[in-house]
Design a protein around this motif. Sequence first.
Motif, PDB file in Angstrom:
ATOM      1  N   ILE A 147      -3.281  83.990 -59.692  1.00  0.00           N
ATOM      2  CA  ILE A 147      -4.711  83.708 -59.834  1.00  0.00           C
ATOM      3  C   ILE A 147      -5.447  83.853 -58.507  1.00  0.00           C
ATOM      4  O   ILE A 147      -6.662  84.064 -58.483  1.00  0.00           O
ATOM      5  CB  ILE A 147      -4.954  82.311 -60.448  1.00  0.00           C
ATOM      6  N   ALA A 148      -4.703  83.775 -57.400  1.00  0.00           N
ATOM      7  CA  ALA A 148      -5.342  83.965 -56.089  1.00  0.00           C
ATOM      8  C   ALA A 148      -5.971  85.350 -55.998  1.00  0.00           C
ATOM      9  O   ALA A 148      -7.009  85.539 -55.351  1.00  0.00           O
ATOM     10  CB  ALA A 148      -4.319  83.769 -54.969  1.00  0.00           C
ATOM     11  N   ARG A 149      -5.358  86.331 -56.655  1.00  0.00           N
ATOM     12  CA  ARG A 149      -5.885  87.690 -56.616  1.00  0.00           C
ATOM     13  C   ARG A 149      -7.235  87.810 -57.328  1.00  0.00           C
ATOM     14  O   ARG A 149      -7.987  88.756 -57.097  1.00  0.00           O
ATOM     15  CB  ARG A 149      -4.861  88.657 -57.228  1.00  0.00           C
ATOM     16  N   LEU A 150      -7.533  86.847 -58.203  1.00  0.00           N
ATOM     17  CA  LEU A 150      -8.812  86.840 -58.905  1.00  0.00           C
ATOM     18  C   LEU A 150      -9.860  86.017 -58.164  1.00  0.00           C
ATOM     19  O   LEU A 150     -11.016  85.944 -58.607  1.00  0.00           O
ATOM     20  CB  LEU A 150      -8.627  86.250 -60.312  1.00  0.00           C
ATOM     21  N   GLY A 151      -9.461  85.395 -57.059  1.00  0.00           N
ATOM     22  CA  GLY A 151     -10.376  84.524 -56.341  1.00  0.00           C
ATOM     23  C   GLY A 151     -10.497  83.142 -56.953  1.00  0.00           C
ATOM     24  O   GLY A 151     -11.422  82.397 -56.617  1.00  0.00           O
ATOM     25  N   TRP A 152      -9.568  82.793 -57.849  1.00  0.00           N
ATOM     26  CA  TRP A 152      -9.588  81.476 -58.476  1.00  0.00           C
ATOM     27  C   TRP A 152      -8.990  80.428 -57.529  1.00  0.00           C
ATOM     28  O   TRP A 152      -8.414  80.757 -56.491  1.00  0.00           O
ATOM     29  CB  TRP A 152      -8.781  81.486 -59.764  1.00  0.00           C
ATOM     30  N   HIS A 153      -9.119  79.174 -57.924  1.00  0.00           N
ATOM     31  CA  HIS A 153      -8.533  78.073 -57.156  1.00  0.00           C
ATOM     32  C   HIS A 153      -7.631  77.246 -58.069  1.00  0.00           C
ATOM     33  O   HIS A 153      -7.583  77.447 -59.291  1.00  0.00           O
ATOM     34  CB  HIS A 153      -9.622  77.193 -56.544  1.00  0.00           C
ATOM     35  N   VAL A 154      -6.926  76.308 -57.467  1.00  0.00           N
ATOM     36  CA  VAL A 154      -6.044  75.397 -58.188  1.00  0.00           C
ATOM     37  C   VAL A 154      -6.628  73.993 -58.122  1.00  0.00           C
ATOM     38  O   VAL A 154      -7.014  73.519 -57.051  1.00  0.00           O
ATOM     39  CB  VAL A 154      -4.626  75.398 -57.586  1.00  0.00           C
ATOM     40  N   THR A 175      -4.320  79.181 -52.385  1.00  0.00           N
ATOM     41  CA  THR A 175      -5.698  79.223 -52.870  1.00  0.00           C
ATOM     42  C   THR A 175      -6.456  78.025 -52.303  1.00  0.00           C
ATOM     43  O   THR A 175      -5.881  77.144 -51.672  1.00  0.00           O
ATOM     44  CB  THR A 175      -5.747  79.109 -54.411  1.00  0.00           C
ATOM     45  N   THR A 176      -7.756  77.990 -52.552  1.00  0.00           N
ATOM     46  CA  THR A 176      -8.466  76.723 -52.423  1.00  0.00           C
ATOM     47  C   THR A 176      -7.829  75.735 -53.401  1.00  0.00           C
ATOM     48  O   THR A 176      -7.437  76.100 -54.512  1.00  0.00           O
ATOM     49  CB  THR A 176      -9.966  76.902 -52.748  1.00  0.00           C
ATOM     50  N   PHE A 202      -4.233  64.426 -45.331  1.00  0.00           N
ATOM     51  CA  PHE A 202      -3.921  65.606 -46.133  1.00  0.00           C
ATOM     52  C   PHE A 202      -5.100  66.574 -46.155  1.00  0.00           C
ATOM     53  O   PHE A 202      -4.938  67.790 -45.992  1.00  0.00           O
ATOM     54  CB  PHE A 202      -3.547  65.163 -47.548  1.00  0.00           C
ATOM     55  N   MET A 203      -6.306  66.046 -46.300  1.00  0.00           N
ATOM     56  CA  MET A 203      -7.489  66.910 -46.288  1.00  0.00           C
ATOM     57  C   MET A 203      -7.759  67.473 -44.890  1.00  0.00           C
ATOM     58  O   MET A 203      -8.141  68.640 -44.754  1.00  0.00           O
ATOM     59  CB  MET A 203      -8.706  66.144 -46.795  1.00  0.00           C
ATOM     60  N   ARG A 204      -7.543  66.672 -43.863  1.00  0.00           N
ATOM     61  CA  ARG A 204      -7.758  67.182 -42.499  1.00  0.00           C
ATOM     62  C   ARG A 204      -6.764  68.278 -42.158  1.00  0.00           C
ATOM     63  O   ARG A 204      -7.114  69.289 -41.533  1.00  0.00           O
ATOM     64  CB  ARG A 204      -7.609  66.038 -41.486  1.00  0.00           C
ATOM     65  N   ASP A 205      -5.511  68.088 -42.554  1.00  0.00           N
ATOM     66  CA  ASP A 205      -4.457  69.044 -42.208  1.00  0.00           C
ATOM     67  C   ASP A 205      -4.548  70.335 -43.011  1.00  0.00           C
ATOM     68  O   ASP A 205      -3.946  71.346 -42.632  1.00  0.00           O
ATOM     69  CB  ASP A 205      -3.075  68.417 -42.430  1.00  0.00           C
ATOM     70  N   ASN A 208      -8.221  74.073 -46.683  1.00  0.00           N
ATOM     71  CA  ASN A 208      -8.499  74.676 -47.987  1.00  0.00           C
ATOM     72  C   ASN A 208      -8.571  73.633 -49.097  1.00  0.00           C
ATOM     73  O   ASN A 208      -8.806  73.975 -50.262  1.00  0.00           O
ATOM     74  CB  ASN A 208      -7.424  75.703 -48.343  1.00  0.00           C
ATOM     75  N   VAL A 209      -8.367  72.349 -48.784  1.00  0.00           N
ATOM     76  CA  VAL A 209      -8.346  71.293 -49.791  1.00  0.00           C
ATOM     77  C   VAL A 209      -9.729  70.663 -49.930  1.00  0.00           C
ATOM     78  O   VAL A 209     -10.341  70.251 -48.938  1.00  0.00           O
ATOM     79  CB  VAL A 209      -7.296  70.226 -49.444  1.00  0.00           C
ATOM     80  N   TRP A 210     -10.192  70.570 -51.173  1.00  0.00           N
ATOM     81  CA  TRP A 210     -11.424  69.892 -51.546  1.00  0.00           C
ATOM     82  C   TRP A 210     -11.063  68.654 -52.365  1.00  0.00           C
ATOM     83  O   TRP A 210      -9.916  68.511 -52.802  1.00  0.00           O
ATOM     84  CB  TRP A 210     -12.307  70.786 -52.403  1.00  0.00           C
TER      85      TRP A 210
END
Length: 306
Positions: A147-154, A175-176, A202-205, A208-210
């Motif tokens: 799905i990364a190839r489609l620009g999707w996220h997890v 991915t994001t 975890f978010m600081r490190d 790509n994490v939201w």
Amino acid sequence: MQFQKTPGWLDWYQGPSKPGFTLPAGAVDAHCHVFGPGEEFPYAPERKYTPCDASKHQLFALRDQLGFERNVIVQATCHGADNRALLDALRYSDGKARGVATVRRDISDEQLQAMHADGVRGVRFNFVKRLVDFTPKDELMEIAGRIARLGWHVVIYFEAVDLPELWDFFSGLPTTVVVDHMGRPDVSKPVDGPEFALFLKFMRDNPNVWSKVSCPERLSLSGPRALDGERAAYRDVVPFARRVVEEFPDRVLWGTDWPHPNLKDHMPDDGLLVDFIPHIAPTPALQQKLLVDNPLRLYWPEQVKD
């Protein structure tokens, strides 16, 4: 086909109040669901619960009542990997909704492309053991790569106590990554305590994490009581959500979680949930990022002006 709702679980709140907080123009409800209706879109045989029906028509009526302009509809576990109800809602939305699907390893590239055309922009990996059976991590990593190839996220759903054992897997996703509901922190513990500090680290490190700063009704111990005449419920969740919003203003999202499956204590008034927002995003600039700029960047990037 008739489905009997899981005993003891509440129906969604009828007649939500009009929020006192006025949402900014273009606001997105970035976490909500559609359930069935079961006669049209049957629930999965392997489901761990049976919800009440909650149709696309009811969801979009709520959108208008609360003042949102768009939705991000997340596939619920009760439908498994059968995304037909989700895709039907996306097609009906006339471009005002995007979706997060659940897929299995055997899905074809052609099926993924068709889902993209319908408005899907991510997949959800659920690690809450009471809701789903375990999916091998190698299968999930393979899906993430495709799905990364489609620009999707997890989108990942887990509980705070499980973060240490999942850390390396989450950090390796290509991915994001969007965390549901701040990883479900235990709000009886201090906001400065080690458990929530680990989530912030975890978010600081992992830039790509939201995080979605949503679902106070699931996390709160104080409940929906308004204090001093204010529409300021779920006060004990505010310090946690506000910490995430203020430290990571460009990586946060908010959603109603309508129709709030699996609740037994109380069913939230969605208007009251909207009035929670200015307590966790206290300035117009933070509200604009949380409700408009961030979800547009993630789900409608083609509409974002440089």
